[in-house]
Every structure is written in C-alpha cells, then in structure tokens.
Design a protein around this motif. Structure first.
Motif, PDB file in Angstrom:
ATOM      1  N   ALA A  30      31.882  46.553  45.297  1.00 57.92           N
ATOM      2  CA  ALA A  30      32.352  47.408  44.478  1.00 57.92           C
ATOM      3  C   ALA A  30      31.101  49.274  45.196  1.00 57.92           C
ATOM      4  O   ALA A  30      31.749  50.526  44.865  1.00 57.92           O
ATOM      5  CB  ALA A  30      31.539  47.318  42.865  1.00 57.92           C
ATOM      6  N   ALA A  31      29.518  48.759  44.991  1.00 54.64           N
ATOM      7  CA  ALA A  31      29.172  49.844  45.238  1.00 54.64           C
ATOM      8  C   ALA A  31      29.310  50.572  46.788  1.00 54.64           C
ATOM      9  O   ALA A  31      29.022  51.621  46.989  1.00 54.64           O
ATOM     10  CB  ALA A  31      27.344  48.969  45.917  1.00 54.64           C
ATOM     11  N   LYS A  48      28.963  49.601  39.271  1.00 49.36           N
ATOM     12  CA  LYS A  48      28.282  47.640  39.762  1.00 49.36           C
ATOM     13  C   LYS A  48      28.340  46.534  38.795  1.00 49.36           C
ATOM     14  O   LYS A  48      29.217  45.345  38.829  1.00 49.36           O
ATOM     15  CB  LYS A  48      27.506  47.670  40.634  1.00 49.36           C
ATOM     16  CG  LYS A  48      26.713  47.773  42.088  1.00 49.36           C
ATOM     17  CD  LYS A  48      25.951  48.410  42.767  1.00 49.36           C
ATOM     18  CE  LYS A  48      24.358  47.361  42.112  1.00 49.36           C
ATOM     19  NZ  LYS A  48      23.779  47.167  42.999  1.00 49.36           N
ATOM     20  N   LEU A  49      28.000  47.234  37.203  1.00 46.05           N
ATOM     21  CA  LEU A  49      27.597  46.257  36.442  1.00 46.05           C
ATOM     22  C   LEU A  49      28.533  45.909  35.939  1.00 46.05           C
ATOM     23  O   LEU A  49      29.254  44.610  34.545  1.00 46.05           O
ATOM     24  CB  LEU A  49      26.950  47.055  35.216  1.00 46.05           C
ATOM     25  CG  LEU A  49      25.477  47.333  35.161  1.00 46.05           C
ATOM     26  CD1 LEU A  49      24.597  48.869  34.736  1.00 46.05           C
ATOM     27  CD2 LEU A  49      24.746  46.181  35.704  1.00 46.05           C
ATOM     28  N   ALA A  50      30.078  47.183  35.962  1.00 44.53           N
ATOM     29  CA  ALA A  50      31.246  46.537  35.164  1.00 44.53           C
ATOM     30  C   ALA A  50      32.186  45.373  35.556  1.00 44.53           C
ATOM     31  O   ALA A  50      32.675  45.416  35.697  1.00 44.53           O
ATOM     32  CB  ALA A  50      31.736  47.929  34.815  1.00 44.53           C
ATOM     33  N   VAL A  51      31.966  45.426  37.086  1.00 41.26           N
ATOM     34  CA  VAL A  51      32.454  44.890  38.037  1.00 41.26           C
ATOM     35  C   VAL A  51      31.390  43.591  37.985  1.00 41.26           C
ATOM     36  O   VAL A  51      32.560  42.042  36.909  1.00 41.26           O
ATOM     37  CB  VAL A  51      32.697  45.200  39.029  1.00 41.26           C
ATOM     38  CG1 VAL A  51      33.433  43.962  39.959  1.00 41.26           C
ATOM     39  CG2 VAL A  51      34.015  46.478  39.655  1.00 41.26           C
ATOM     40  N   ASP A  52      30.619  43.500  37.375  1.00 42.53           N
ATOM     41  CA  ASP A  52      29.635  42.570  37.172  1.00 42.53           C
ATOM     42  C   ASP A  52      30.109  41.735  36.061  1.00 42.53           C
ATOM     43  O   ASP A  52      30.525  40.523  35.881  1.00 42.53           O
ATOM     44  CB  ASP A  52      27.766  42.666  36.627  1.00 42.53           C
ATOM     45  CG  ASP A  52      27.304  41.391  37.606  1.00 42.53           C
ATOM     46  OD1 ASP A  52      27.859  40.722  35.576  1.00 42.53           O
ATOM     47  OD2 ASP A  52      27.200  41.578  38.201  1.00 42.53           O
ATOM     48  N   GLU A  53      29.863  42.334  34.992  1.00 44.57           N
ATOM     49  CA  GLU A  53      30.753  42.122  34.208  1.00 44.57           C
ATOM     50  C   GLU A  53      32.096  41.186  33.530  1.00 44.57           C
ATOM     51  O   GLU A  53      32.170  41.070  32.917  1.00 44.57           O
ATOM     52  CB  GLU A  53      30.776  43.492  32.588  1.00 44.57           C
ATOM     53  CG  GLU A  53      30.542  42.736  30.875  1.00 44.57           C
ATOM     54  CD  GLU A  53      30.172  41.747  30.337  1.00 44.57           C
ATOM     55  OE1 GLU A  53      30.852  40.457  29.873  1.00 44.57           O
ATOM     56  OE2 GLU A  53      29.160  41.535  30.711  1.00 44.57           O
ATOM     57  N   THR A  54      33.513  42.947  34.121  1.00 46.82           N
ATOM     58  CA  THR A  54      34.498  42.006  33.947  1.00 46.82           C
ATOM     59  C   THR A  54      33.928  40.450  34.865  1.00 46.82           C
ATOM     60  O   THR A  54      35.118  39.504  34.394  1.00 46.82           O
ATOM     61  CB  THR A  54      35.221  43.434  34.976  1.00 46.82           C
ATOM     62  OG1 THR A  54      34.757  44.203  34.837  1.00 46.82           O
ATOM     63  CG2 THR A  54      37.053  42.891  35.274  1.00 46.82           C
ATOM     64  N   CYS A  55      34.433  40.431  35.862  1.00 51.12           N
ATOM     65  CA  CYS A  55      34.338  39.006  36.709  1.00 51.12           C
ATOM     66  C   CYS A  55      33.621  38.375  35.874  1.00 51.12           C
ATOM     67  O   CYS A  55      34.104  36.841  36.088  1.00 51.12           O
ATOM     68  CB  CYS A  55      33.928  39.298  38.567  1.00 51.12           C
ATOM     69  SG  CYS A  55      34.714  40.107  39.300  1.00 51.12           S
ATOM     70  N   SER A  56      32.080  38.684  35.196  1.00 50.48           N
ATOM     71  CA  SER A  56      31.908  37.233  34.380  1.00 50.48           C
ATOM     72  C   SER A  56      32.638  36.963  33.688  1.00 50.48           C
ATOM     73  O   SER A  56      32.698  35.707  33.095  1.00 50.48           O
ATOM     74  CB  SER A  56      30.557  37.510  34.431  1.00 50.48           C
ATOM     75  OG  SER A  56      29.625  37.803  35.069  1.00 50.48           O
ATOM     76  N   THR A  57      33.375  38.012  32.672  1.00 50.74           N
ATOM     77  CA  THR A  57      34.173  37.563  31.496  1.00 50.74           C
ATOM     78  C   THR A  57      35.464  36.911  32.078  1.00 50.74           C
ATOM     79  O   THR A  57      36.107  35.441  31.242  1.00 50.74           O
ATOM     80  CB  THR A  57      35.350  39.058  30.970  1.00 50.74           C
ATOM     81  OG1 THR A  57      33.125  39.972  30.319  1.00 50.74           O
ATOM     82  CG2 THR A  57      35.577  38.651  29.817  1.00 50.74           C
TER      83      THR A  57
END
Length: 140
Positions: A30-31, A48-57
């Motif tokens: 993403a970055a 980066k944070l949004a993709v992390d949160e999306t995938c974590s969810t």
C-alpha cells in the motif's frame, strides 16, 4: 467507481493466508503504491493504516485456513482503490459501530462493505472496498 469501471485485470493483487502475520506485507505494498502516486507522507500513512484495519477486520471474520485477497487499482484521477475480500462462515458484515470501523472511515475518502454467498461451497464472502485520494486530489 466500481470494479467493472476500473477493470478486473488492472492493478496489483495480493493473495495471502488470512493471518495477522501477513499484515506487514500488505502495508508495504500500500505504501509503495501511494509513494508512486506522489501521495504526501500523511496520505501514505493514512492508506497504510486503512489497509491494515481493513485486512485486520477481514481476518477476524475469516473462516479457518482461507485466503484473503487485497487488490490495489490506481484510477485515472490518481485515487487508489482497494478491494479486499475473504471467505467467511458467517453472513455478518463488519461492525460499523466499532472503533476500528470509525478509524477506517476517518482515514479514507470512502468505504463500502457487503457480504455475498460464496460461489463455491458453503459460507459467504465478506468484502471491504475503500478509496484514498492524495491530499491534493479533488473529488469529481
């Protein structure tokens, strides 16, 4: 802008086990994509944070031992579209009242989610799509 407007064969797709250990890889991709689109540092971090949160969810909703798919497509206006999905045993979408969802919606320009029956076998597929524009990009 939906998937069909952007093209099924465009972009970069990661397919990985639905495991939190894989999050560093998807954040790095993403970055890199955001840097190549000349996003400013804050926008890169937001993506980066949004993709992390999306995938974590999605990982929390995933059926055991499945593959999470995350596709990145750059639109003509420079916006980055992220299409993530994972097979799930349940039919519930992500909790839109959770703290994580609120963080996610604050980091990007738009977020959509839906659940559909799996095309093969039992279960469902949970989707989260998001769009992030560079700070200098205006919405049409």
């Amino acid at each position: 802008m939906g998937v069909s407007q952007l093209g099924e064969d465009e972009g970069v797709e990661l397919r990985m086990s639905a495991d939190a250990k894989q999050l560093a890889v998807v954040r790095t991709v993403a970055a890199d994509i955001a840097m190549r689109q000349d996003f400013d540092l804050d926008s890169i971090e937001d993506l980066k944070l949004a993709v992390d949160e999306t995938c974590s969810t999605l990982i929390t909703l995933a059926a055991p031992k499945v593959v999470l798919s995350c596709r990145f497509v750059v639109a003509q206006d420079g916006a980055i579209h992220v299409f993530a999905q994972v097979p799930s045993n349940g039919s519930a979408p992500p909790d839109r009242e959770s703290f994580g969802w609120r963080v996610l919606t604050a980091l990007v320009d738009s977020v959509t989610t839906w659940v559909e029956p799996a095309t093969t076998g039992d279960g469902h597929v949970v989707h989260i799509d998001l769009v992030k524009r560079s700070a200098g990009t205006v919405d049409e």
